[in-house]
Design a protein around this motif. Structure first.
Motif, mmCIF file in Angstrom:
data_model
loop_
_atom_site.group_PDB
_atom_site.id
_atom_site.type_symbol
_atom_site.label_atom_id
_atom_site.label_comp_id
_atom_site.label_asym_id
_atom_site.label_seq_id
_atom_site.Cartn_x
_atom_site.Cartn_y
_atom_site.Cartn_z
ATOM 1 N N LEU A 144 -9.634 7.567 -0.877
ATOM 2 C CA LEU A 144 -8.810 6.756 0.020
ATOM 3 C C LEU A 144 -9.612 5.623 0.642
ATOM 4 C CD1 LEU A 144 -6.591 9.481 1.748
ATOM 5 C CD2 LEU A 144 -5.959 7.875 -0.067
ATOM 6 N N TYR B 273 0.876 -1.171 0.000
ATOM 7 C CA TYR B 273 0.000 0.000 0.000
ATOM 8 C C TYR B 273 0.910 1.217 0.000
ATOM 9 C CZ TYR B 273 -4.022 2.909 1.385
ATOM 10 O OH TYR B 273 -5.033 3.853 1.445
ATOM 11 N N ASN B 274 1.192 1.727 -1.180
ATOM 12 C CA ASN B 274 2.150 2.811 -1.329
ATOM 13 C C ASN B 274 1.462 4.164 -1.146
ATOM 14 O OD1 ASN B 274 4.504 4.297 -2.093
ATOM 15 N ND2 ASN B 274 3.686 4.434 -4.178
ATOM 16 N N LYS B 275 2.003 5.005 -0.269
ATOM 17 C CA LYS B 275 1.414 6.319 -0.015
ATOM 18 C C LYS B 275 2.138 7.455 -0.727
ATOM 19 C CE LYS B 275 -0.434 5.069 4.549
ATOM 20 N NZ LYS B 275 -0.456 5.418 5.994
ATOM 21 N N ASN B 276 3.264 7.162 -1.344
ATOM 22 C CA ASN B 276 4.016 8.187 -2.058
ATOM 23 C C ASN B 276 3.239 8.603 -3.315
ATOM 24 O OD1 ASN B 276 6.018 9.612 -3.667
ATOM 25 N ND2 ASN B 276 7.555 8.723 -2.311
ATOM 26 N N THR B 277 3.081 9.900 -3.533
ATOM 27 C CA THR B 277 2.307 10.368 -4.683
ATOM 28 C C THR B 277 3.167 11.056 -5.745
ATOM 29 O OG1 THR B 277 1.772 12.454 -3.540
ATOM 30 C CG2 THR B 277 0.196 10.632 -3.325
ATOM 31 N N THR C 167 6.025 -3.548 3.544
ATOM 32 C CA THR C 167 6.266 -2.106 3.572
ATOM 33 C C THR C 167 7.663 -1.822 3.051
ATOM 34 O OG1 THR C 167 4.821 -1.845 5.502
ATOM 35 C CG2 THR C 167 6.361 -0.053 5.030
ATOM 36 N N LYS D 204 -9.631 3.066 -2.022
ATOM 37 C CA LYS D 204 -8.310 2.425 -2.084
ATOM 38 C C LYS D 204 -8.178 1.381 -0.978
ATOM 39 C CE LYS D 204 -3.343 3.565 -2.096
ATOM 40 N NZ LYS D 204 -2.326 4.591 -1.778
ATOM 41 N N ASP D 205 -8.629 1.723 0.232
ATOM 42 C CA ASP D 205 -8.607 0.767 1.347
ATOM 43 C C ASP D 205 -9.475 -0.451 1.039
ATOM 44 O OD1 ASP D 205 -6.982 2.456 2.798
ATOM 45 O OD2 ASP D 205 -8.625 3.341 3.954
ATOM 46 N N TRP E 255 -1.303 2.482 -5.625
ATOM 47 C CA TRP E 255 -0.619 3.758 -5.524
ATOM 48 C C TRP E 255 -1.400 4.838 -6.263
ATOM 49 C CZ3 TRP E 255 1.611 5.274 -10.404
ATOM 50 C CH2 TRP E 255 1.663 4.245 -11.356
#
Length: 328
Positions: free
Chosen positions: A192, A5-9, A213, A195-196, A33
């Protein structure tokens, strides 16, 4: 299967992340992502012929080349990207296999999504997902977009270009009618939350699925790949197939027609035609530009100290560069 679950945008980071995971892990993966407003062009495309350069400049939109083929896409934070990496897999182009979980999830939400054509997902005949694949050794990487709450006007404006200006063998994008998933939900969700929901659904498909992670070492390697490849002009523009740009520019001094041949992002032939006047021969500027990168920064470096008005009466450096880059 590893679930990330990548949070980098950052779009450069996210494309580099895909390549890093594909080439350095030997387990099946599923990655979710999102990227800030950006344009992703296919591996075999001429970047300039796919984007609205003026809009991209005005809005400071990053343009990034991906590893897979297919057409150019605009994405923003209202779009979710999903990536499957499948090891020991020789079934390249099996798009249905990787998109079926998305279709099944949407059916659980009473949305009648369907696979269509070569690589698209539709709702009521409108596209909400485009998909592409890349083969590396015995692995297949499949990635797709999910328009959830994207700004549809931005999607259109960023990719609104007149391809007649360009001649070459690059793959052209096909424009489609598009829709957002959020418009079809019975109960509202934000991007979001959706996404979850996707990640939760995938995590329960197989008891062997587990979360992973990115650690500091992973992130350092990905950032190195960003620096060396994904943020560079050479990869995103210079890697375009050979092409010819034909453009006509009307300016206060007359009309200029630009005929430019470009290979590996470098101008190897350029001619100016038109009804303009000049006290000096314009061939001097033409010869000066051969071997220069077909990008604004390099053009400006070469032309900034040249008295353009002496060669094309009424023109200046900015006017000339806009024509060379394909602007009106």
């Amino acid at each position: 299967m590893l679930l990330i679950y990548n949070k980098n945008t950052n779009p450069y980071f996210n494309l580099a992340m895909e390549e890093y995971l594909l080439k350095n892990f030997n387990e099946d993966m599923f990655i979710l992502w999102r990227s800030e407003s950006s344009i992703l062009v296919g591996k075999n495309q001429n970047t300039l012929s796919e984007i609205n350069l003026d809009y991209v400049k005005k809005n400071s939109i990053p343009v990034v080349r991906r590893q897979s083929g297919g057409g150019a896409i605009f994405q923003d934070l209202g779009n979710i990207n999903f990536t499957f990496i499948s090891c020991n897999n020789n079934s390249f182009s099996d798009f249905r296999r990787f998109t079926q979980p998305i279709i099944d999830l949407l059916k659980n939400l009473d949305i009648n999504a369907e696979f269509s054509g070569r690589n698209d997902l539709l709702i009521d005949g409108k596209k909400f997902s485009g998909n592409a694949q890349y083969n590396y050794k015995d692995k297949v990487m499949h990635h797709g977009t999910l328009l959830f709450s994207s700004d549809i006007n931005d999607v259109s404006d960023a990719l609104n270009v007149k391809p007649i200006k360009f001649e070459g063998k690059s793959v052209k994008s096909v424009k489609s009618r598009v829709t957002n998933i959020s418009s079809h939900l019975k109960s509202p969700l934000d991007v979001l939350e959706f996404k979850d929901l996707i990640m939760d659904y995938l995590s329960k498909l197989n008891s062997n699925n587990k979360f992973y992670t990115l650690n500091n070492s992973d992130i350092a390697c990905i950032n190195k790949l960003v620096e060396d490849k994904y943020s560079t002009w050479d990869w995103n523009f210079g890697n375009s197939p050979k092409y010819t740009l034909i453009n006509t520019l009307k300016y206060p001094g007359g009309n200029i027609e630009f005929n430019i041949n470009v290979e590996k992002g470098i101008i190897n032939d350029i001619k100016f035609f038109g009804d303009f006047f000049g006290k000096l021969d314009v061939s001097f500027i033409e010869n000066l530009l051969i071997g220069v990168k077909h990008e604004e920064k390099s053009l400006k470096t070469v032309l900034k100290n040249i008295p353009i008005n002496d060669y094309l009466l009424g023109a200046n450096c900015d006017i000339l560069i806009s024509g060379i880059m394909g602007s009106k």
